[in-house]
Design a protein around this motif. Structure first.
Motif, PDB file in Angstrom:
ATOM      1  N   UNK A 154      28.723  51.704   8.821  1.00 49.25           N
ATOM      2  CA  UNK A 154      27.531  51.573   7.970  1.00 49.25           C
ATOM      3  C   UNK A 154      26.524  50.579   8.543  1.00 49.25           C
ATOM      4  N   UNK A 155      26.963  49.723   9.456  1.00 47.80           N
ATOM      5  CA  UNK A 155      26.081  48.922  10.304  1.00 47.80           C
ATOM      6  C   UNK A 155      26.340  49.346  11.737  1.00 47.80           C
ATOM      7  N   UNK A 156      25.288  49.431  12.525  1.00 54.60           N
ATOM      8  CA  UNK A 156      25.473  49.784  13.931  1.00 54.60           C
ATOM      9  C   UNK A 156      25.798  48.545  14.779  1.00 54.60           C
ATOM     10  N   UNK A 157      25.235  47.389  14.383  1.00 52.96           N
ATOM     11  CA  UNK A 157      25.428  46.162  15.150  1.00 52.96           C
ATOM     12  C   UNK A 157      25.551  44.987  14.191  1.00 52.96           C
ATOM     13  N   UNK A 158      26.178  43.912  14.672  1.00 52.16           N
ATOM     14  CA  UNK A 158      26.276  42.676  13.895  1.00 52.16           C
ATOM     15  C   UNK A 158      26.645  41.545  14.830  1.00 52.16           C
ATOM     16  N   UNK A 159      26.558  40.328  14.318  1.00 56.28           N
ATOM     17  CA  UNK A 159      27.029  39.149  15.039  1.00 56.28           C
ATOM     18  C   UNK A 159      28.365  38.714  14.446  1.00 56.28           C
ATOM     19  N   UNK A 160      29.325  38.416  15.320  1.00 51.16           N
ATOM     20  CA  UNK A 160      30.637  37.941  14.878  1.00 51.16           C
ATOM     21  C   UNK A 160      31.280  37.153  16.006  1.00 51.16           C
ATOM     22  N   UNK A 161      32.146  36.237  15.646  1.00 54.90           N
ATOM     23  CA  UNK A 161      32.812  35.382  16.627  1.00 54.90           C
ATOM     24  C   UNK A 161      33.932  36.124  17.340  1.00 54.90           C
ATOM     25  N   UNK A 162      34.331  35.591  18.495  1.00 52.81           N
ATOM     26  CA  UNK A 162      35.388  36.221  19.270  1.00 52.81           C
ATOM     27  C   UNK A 162      36.700  36.287  18.534  1.00 52.81           C
ATOM     28  N   UNK A 163      37.055  35.219  17.813  1.00 50.02           N
ATOM     29  CA  UNK A 163      38.319  35.248  17.080  1.00 50.02           C
ATOM     30  C   UNK A 163      38.278  36.277  15.958  1.00 50.02           C
ATOM     31  N   UNK A 164      37.106  36.455  15.338  1.00 50.64           N
ATOM     32  CA  UNK A 164      36.982  37.483  14.297  1.00 50.64           C
ATOM     33  C   UNK A 164      37.225  38.872  14.863  1.00 50.64           C
ATOM     34  N   UNK A 165      36.713  39.110  16.070  1.00 47.11           N
ATOM     35  CA  UNK A 165      36.904  40.409  16.717  1.00 47.11           C
ATOM     36  C   UNK A 165      38.385  40.639  17.017  1.00 47.11           C
ATOM     37  N   UNK A 166      39.066  39.632  17.556  1.00 41.71           N
ATOM     38  CA  UNK A 166      40.484  39.774  17.875  1.00 41.71           C
ATOM     39  C   UNK A 166      41.317  39.998  16.611  1.00 41.71           C
ATOM     40  N   UNK A 167      41.013  39.252  15.568  1.00 45.78           N
ATOM     41  CA  UNK A 167      41.742  39.414  14.312  1.00 45.78           C
ATOM     42  C   UNK A 167      41.467  40.773  13.691  1.00 45.78           C
ATOM     43  N   UNK A 168      40.219  41.241  13.781  1.00 44.03           N
ATOM     44  CA  UNK A 168      39.880  42.565  13.251  1.00 44.03           C
ATOM     45  C   UNK A 168      40.611  43.651  14.016  1.00 44.03           C
ATOM     46  N   UNK A 169      40.651  43.548  15.320  1.00 43.48           N
ATOM     47  CA  UNK A 169      41.321  44.564  16.133  1.00 43.48           C
ATOM     48  C   UNK A 169      42.833  44.573  15.881  1.00 43.48           C
ATOM     49  N   UNK A 170      43.391  43.413  15.538  1.00 43.06           N
ATOM     50  CA  UNK A 170      44.813  43.380  15.218  1.00 43.06           C
ATOM     51  C   UNK A 170      45.109  44.169  13.944  1.00 43.06           C
ATOM     52  N   UNK A 171      44.091  44.389  13.130  1.00 40.48           N
ATOM     53  CA  UNK A 171      44.231  45.193  11.921  1.00 40.48           C
ATOM     54  C   UNK A 171      43.762  46.630  12.131  1.00 40.48           C
ATOM     55  N   UNK A 172      43.487  46.977  13.389  1.00 39.56           N
ATOM     56  CA  UNK A 172      43.099  48.347  13.695  1.00 39.56           C
ATOM     57  C   UNK A 172      41.631  48.644  13.520  1.00 39.56           C
ATOM     58  N   UNK A 173      40.797  47.630  13.334  1.00 39.03           N
ATOM     59  CA  UNK A 173      39.361  47.855  13.184  1.00 39.03           C
ATOM     60  C   UNK A 173      38.735  48.004  14.569  1.00 39.03           C
ATOM     61  N   UNK A 174      37.995  49.096  14.829  1.00 39.36           N
ATOM     62  CA  UNK A 174      37.511  49.412  16.190  1.00 39.36           C
ATOM     63  C   UNK A 174      36.212  48.722  16.565  1.00 39.36           C
ATOM     64  N   UNK A 175      36.173  47.384  16.475  1.00 43.41           N
ATOM     65  CA  UNK A 175      34.960  46.639  16.806  1.00 43.41           C
ATOM     66  C   UNK A 175      35.067  46.077  18.222  1.00 43.41           C
TER      67      UNK A 175
END
Length: 348
Positions: free
Chosen positions: A94-115
């Motif tokens: 629902x958003x094409x782009x956003x700002x997020x920290x590196x740890x947020x990306x790693x934690x999100x990917x550990x939950x299967x989120x494709x960011x």
């Protein structure tokens, strides 16, 4: 605290002046861009920010105002919310782009989120410890001295992650530090002596104290540990299905970033049109935010910027961040970091 559902909510956030305000949720963007160079209808995209309108987003505002996005055939609107919200929405598409920290990306990917991070925003992690010079807090070891108290907004966000990373790097047990949760009152807490030292952002709270005539000491987290900082994220599906849109957005944003670095005063003036509260503020408030923007430029750049370029994702930082999260128990499962970021769009 180590459960991932909680940690994702508590993950480190972007360096933001005066965190703690409630973000605005309505997309905003003045219609100041030039018409697209191509005859085809522009591609509409939404860029999500993890905070309210702020001068630290000036490169996005400038890219819009100067027509850089429009010249790439993009119609960009801006949306403001919390970091966990924008990460989830990018994952959902629902958003094409956003700002997020590196740890947020790693934690999100550990939950299967494709960011995926496609461009680094801040080359240096912005969190710092700041104190009055008279307190003589100059090294991490000083935090363990008798009577020293360390104020943090709470056990969440960039301040908490940054403090944990610093203690991890210096092998200082967290229980040896007298940590006080003080909310977003760091400047007042230090100036009034309620805590000895506080966590904040290098381009915000120390500047406020100095403008009050209080000399400060600053301990920069980035000087002790190379945390992967905030970056531009998108969805794996958008990269696979419409890489050209990602390429164009990154290219235009980097043009804006370069322009801000080249002429921050002009960029500040442009940013005022995107920050109504600041445009109507008194001169002292505007002067403070102008100083915040100037200080921000240092975080966008590093020793590798001249060769690797603005936006470069440093694999060393990502690997070190991953190791820290795993060994600290903040990340409970393995993550392939090579899929968490890419430099392909800043090199095309």
């Amino acid at each position: 605290m180590h459960r991932l559902a909680v940690i994702l909510f508590l993950s480190a956030t972007l360096m933001i002046a005066g965190c703690g305000a409630t973000p605005a949720a309505t997309p905003t963007a003045p219609a100041t861009g030039a018409p697209p160079a191509e005859s085809a209808a522009p591609r509409s995209v939404v860029m999500g920010f993890p905070y309210i309108p702020n001068v630290q987003f000036a490169h996005f505002y400038l890219a819009d105002a100067k027509g850089y996005y429009a010249a790439e055939g993009l119609n960009v609107s801006f949306d403001y919310n919390f970091e966990t919200d924008v990460v989830q929405r990018v994952a959902q598409g629902t958003l094409q782009f956003a700002l997020a920290s590196g740890d947020s990306v790693l934690l999100a990917r550990s939950q299967g989120l494709p960011v995926v991070t496609v461009m680094t925003n801040s080359q240096k992690f912005p969190s710092v410890l700041f104190s009055k010079q008279e307190a003589n807090i100059t090294t991490p070891k000083d935090l363990t001295r008798d009577g020293v108290t360390v104020g943090i907004p709470g056990r969440f966000g960039a301040s908490w992650i940054g403090l944990l990373a610093l203690l991890y790097a210096e092998q200082i047990p967290v229980e040896t530090v007298n940590i006080q949760e003080i909310g977003f009152t760091q400047v007042a807490a230090v100036s009034e002596g309620k805590v000895t030292v506080a966590m904040g952002y290098g381009n915000n709270e120390p500047i406020q104290l100095e403008r009050q005539g209080i000399p400060v000491n600053v301990i920069r987290i980035a000087d002790y540990f190379p945390l992967a900082s905030d970056g531009l994220i998108t969805n794996e599906r958008l990269i696979a299905d419409d890489a050209d849109t990602v390429r164009k957005f990154v290219r235009a944003t980097l043009r804006g970033m370069a322009d801000v670095i080249a002429d921050p005063d002009a960029a500040f003036t442009i940013a005022l049109d995107y920050i109504p509260e600041l445009k109507g503020a008194d001169q002292s408030t505007q002067d403070l935010q102008r100083a915040v923007l100037q200080a921000t430029l240092n975080y966008w750049q590093s020793d590798k910027t001249p060769t690797e370029g603005l936006g470069f994702c440093d694999e060393t930082n990502w690997r070190e961040t991953y190791t820290f999260l795993r060994e600290s128990g903040l990340l409970a499962t393995d993550v392939d970091i090579t899929k968490a970021f890419t430099n392909q769009f800043i090199r095309e």
